[in-house]
Design a protein around this motif. Sequence first.
Motif, PDB file in Angstrom:
ATOM      1  N   GLY A   1       1.518 -12.996 -34.704  1.00  0.00           N
ATOM      2  CA  GLY A   1       1.136 -13.932 -33.652  1.00  0.00           C
ATOM      3  C   GLY A   1       2.310 -14.357 -32.782  1.00  0.00           C
ATOM      4  O   GLY A   1       3.161 -13.552 -32.416  1.00  0.00           O
ATOM      5  N   PRO A   2       2.392 -15.667 -32.450  1.00  0.00           N
ATOM      6  CA  PRO A   2       3.461 -16.161 -31.581  1.00  0.00           C
ATOM      7  C   PRO A   2       4.865 -15.956 -32.132  1.00  0.00           C
ATOM      8  O   PRO A   2       5.841 -16.123 -31.399  1.00  0.00           O
ATOM      9  N   VAL A   3       4.981 -15.608 -33.428  1.00  0.00           N
ATOM     10  CA  VAL A   3       6.302 -15.336 -33.986  1.00  0.00           C
ATOM     11  C   VAL A   3       6.978 -14.181 -33.243  1.00  0.00           C
ATOM     12  O   VAL A   3       8.204 -14.072 -33.195  1.00  0.00           O
ATOM     13  N   TRP A   4       6.156 -13.327 -32.618  1.00  0.00           N
ATOM     14  CA  TRP A   4       6.718 -12.223 -31.843  1.00  0.00           C
ATOM     15  C   TRP A   4       7.562 -12.731 -30.682  1.00  0.00           C
ATOM     16  O   TRP A   4       8.485 -12.040 -30.225  1.00  0.00           O
ATOM     17  N   ILE A   5       7.258 -13.928 -30.178  1.00  0.00           N
ATOM     18  CA  ILE A   5       8.069 -14.519 -29.118  1.00  0.00           C
ATOM     19  C   ILE A   5       9.497 -14.705 -29.613  1.00  0.00           C
ATOM     20  O   ILE A   5      10.469 -14.338 -28.943  1.00  0.00           O
ATOM     21  N   THR A   6       9.606 -15.271 -30.820  1.00  0.00           N
ATOM     22  CA  THR A   6      10.921 -15.515 -31.405  1.00  0.00           C
ATOM     23  C   THR A   6      11.634 -14.218 -31.728  1.00  0.00           C
ATOM     24  O   THR A   6      12.835 -14.066 -31.460  1.00  0.00           O
ATOM     25  N   ILE A   7      10.914 -13.268 -32.299  1.00  0.00           N
ATOM     26  CA  ILE A   7      11.533 -11.990 -32.669  1.00  0.00           C
ATOM     27  C   ILE A   7      12.042 -11.259 -31.438  1.00  0.00           C
ATOM     28  O   ILE A   7      13.166 -10.730 -31.426  1.00  0.00           O
ATOM     29  N   SER A   8      11.228 -11.222 -30.401  1.00  0.00           N
ATOM     30  CA  SER A   8      11.623 -10.537 -29.170  1.00  0.00           C
ATOM     31  C   SER A   8      12.876 -11.162 -28.578  1.00  0.00           C
ATOM     32  O   SER A   8      13.803 -10.455 -28.145  1.00  0.00           O
ATOM     33  N   MET A   9      12.920 -12.490 -28.530  1.00  0.00           N
ATOM     34  CA  MET A   9      14.086 -13.177 -27.994  1.00  0.00           C
ATOM     35  C   MET A   9      15.333 -12.886 -28.831  1.00  0.00           C
ATOM     36  O   MET A   9      16.415 -12.616 -28.297  1.00  0.00           O
ATOM     37  N   ALA A  10      15.192 -12.944 -30.146  1.00  0.00           N
ATOM     38  CA  ALA A  10      16.328 -12.729 -31.033  1.00  0.00           C
ATOM     39  C   ALA A  10      16.892 -11.324 -30.880  1.00  0.00           C
ATOM     40  O   ALA A  10      18.105 -11.136 -30.763  1.00  0.00           O
ATOM     41  N   VAL A  11      16.026 -10.328 -30.883  1.00  0.00           N
ATOM     42  CA  VAL A  11      16.480  -8.938 -30.778  1.00  0.00           C
ATOM     43  C   VAL A  11      17.201  -8.699 -29.448  1.00  0.00           C
ATOM     44  O   VAL A  11      18.283  -8.097 -29.408  1.00  0.00           O
ATOM     45  N   THR A  12      16.607  -9.180 -28.358  1.00  0.00           N
ATOM     46  CA  THR A  12      17.210  -8.976 -27.037  1.00  0.00           C
ATOM     47  C   THR A  12      18.554  -9.671 -26.928  1.00  0.00           C
ATOM     48  O   THR A  12      19.541  -9.088 -26.453  1.00  0.00           O
ATOM     49  N   ALA A  13      18.630 -10.933 -27.348  1.00  0.00           N
ATOM     50  CA  ALA A  13      19.864 -11.704 -27.232  1.00  0.00           C
ATOM     51  C   ALA A  13      20.969 -11.121 -28.103  1.00  0.00           C
ATOM     52  O   ALA A  13      22.119 -10.999 -27.666  1.00  0.00           O
ATOM     53  N   VAL A  14      20.637 -10.741 -29.329  1.00  0.00           N
ATOM     54  CA  VAL A  14      21.646 -10.172 -30.229  1.00  0.00           C
ATOM     55  C   VAL A  14      22.156  -8.837 -29.694  1.00  0.00           C
ATOM     56  O   VAL A  14      23.363  -8.565 -29.708  1.00  0.00           O
ATOM     57  N   ALA A  15      21.244  -8.004 -29.201  1.00  0.00           N
ATOM     58  CA  ALA A  15      21.652  -6.705 -28.668  1.00  0.00           C
ATOM     59  C   ALA A  15      22.588  -6.873 -27.471  1.00  0.00           C
ATOM     60  O   ALA A  15      23.643  -6.220 -27.387  1.00  0.00           O
ATOM     61  N   LEU A  16      22.221  -7.766 -26.551  1.00  0.00           N
ATOM     62  CA  LEU A  16      23.079  -8.005 -25.384  1.00  0.00           C
ATOM     63  C   LEU A  16      24.391  -8.658 -25.789  1.00  0.00           C
ATOM     64  O   LEU A  16      25.448  -8.357 -25.222  1.00  0.00           O
ATOM     65  N   GLY A  17      24.335  -9.559 -26.760  1.00  0.00           N
ATOM     66  CA  GLY A  17      25.547 -10.224 -27.220  1.00  0.00           C
ATOM     67  C   GLY A  17      26.541  -9.246 -27.812  1.00  0.00           C
ATOM     68  O   GLY A  17      27.732  -9.293 -27.513  1.00  0.00           O
ATOM     69  N   ILE A  18      26.055  -8.342 -28.658  1.00  0.00           N
ATOM     70  CA  ILE A  18      26.933  -7.352 -29.280  1.00  0.00           C
ATOM     71  C   ILE A  18      27.502  -6.404 -28.227  1.00  0.00           C
ATOM     72  O   ILE A  18      28.699  -6.074 -28.232  1.00  0.00           O
ATOM     73  N   LEU A  19      26.652  -5.966 -27.296  1.00  0.00           N
ATOM     74  CA  LEU A  19      27.085  -5.027 -26.258  1.00  0.00           C
ATOM     75  C   LEU A  19      28.173  -5.629 -25.372  1.00  0.00           C
ATOM     76  O   LEU A  19      29.260  -5.055 -25.212  1.00  0.00           O
ATOM     77  N   TYR A  20      27.893  -6.804 -24.798  1.00  0.00           N
ATOM     78  CA  TYR A  20      28.834  -7.389 -23.847  1.00  0.00           C
ATOM     79  C   TYR A  20      30.035  -8.028 -24.536  1.00  0.00           C
ATOM     80  O   TYR A  20      31.095  -8.197 -23.913  1.00  0.00           O
ATOM     81  N   SER A  21      29.892  -8.378 -25.803  1.00  0.00           N
ATOM     82  CA  SER A  21      31.043  -8.872 -26.550  1.00  0.00           C
ATOM     83  C   SER A  21      32.103  -7.785 -26.651  1.00  0.00           C
ATOM     84  O   SER A  21      33.305  -8.050 -26.499  1.00  0.00           O
TER      85      SER A  21
END
Length: 270
Positions: free
Chosen positions: A39-59
């Motif tokens: 359900g709405p937990v996908w909102i949290t999962i999607s945000m977490a995956v995107t933010a972590v991926a971008l954070g690791i890349l640009y870091s």
Amino acid sequence: MRSWRRAVDDLGDGWRQRQLWGHLGWQDIRQRYRRSVLGPVWITISMAVTAVALGILYSGLFDIELSRFLPHVLVGFIVWAFISGCIAEGSEVFIANEGLIKHLPSPLSVHVYRLVWRQSLFFAHNMLVYLVMLLVYPQPLKWTAVYAIAAFAVLAVNGVWVALTVGIVTTRFRDILPITQSVVQLMFFLTPIVWVYDELVNSPNPEIAERARLAEFNPFLHYVEIIRRPLLGQDQVWRHWVVVLVITVVGWALTMLVLRRYRSRVSYWV
């Protein structure tokens, strides 16, 4: 009929129907994740995956410690999701509710309140990622973190006038819809979400520092910073608040003019 009274009444009547748009906002989320196990937990999962991926890349690209850079990206991404959602969905808020506007007599503001409420629920879901981040990378939070609550309230108030104005204009001129969505995508890269403004401004290279200061002309910078800084335990920079409050007053003044002049025409334009 064009009158200030009708424009103000539209906002007031819409707010008094908060039980209606509050319920519809909940239903929007439930419908989107209907028959989904999480359900709405996908909102949290999607945000977490995107933010972590971008954070690791640009870091790695900017050579900044992940423990310092990831929280910066994560909170910025959460705030940006709310801002971009209000603008992008606001541009078609009346077009998407054509059936309700034509057959259900209600204030136009009901549809905008419903939109901002829905985006607020998304924001609340995404804040769960922030809480998890605090466990992994604890931040030096201070009592000033409460400023984030006031900052979000101001952000929501701005979301209402933006959605009202952009929604009315886009309903009349449909070509503005793809333009608005393209501008939102462009502004993501011009706003310090995946790059650190302070790092560039304090760069030993004066040319880079001078160019970085141009970001001050980006209003989204100030909206992001009034929430991100307290959530990361950083001191408030009051010029961000001044810029945001000035834009809020000017924006609402413009919105009231648009609402007074074109509110009655929206039902024909849709």
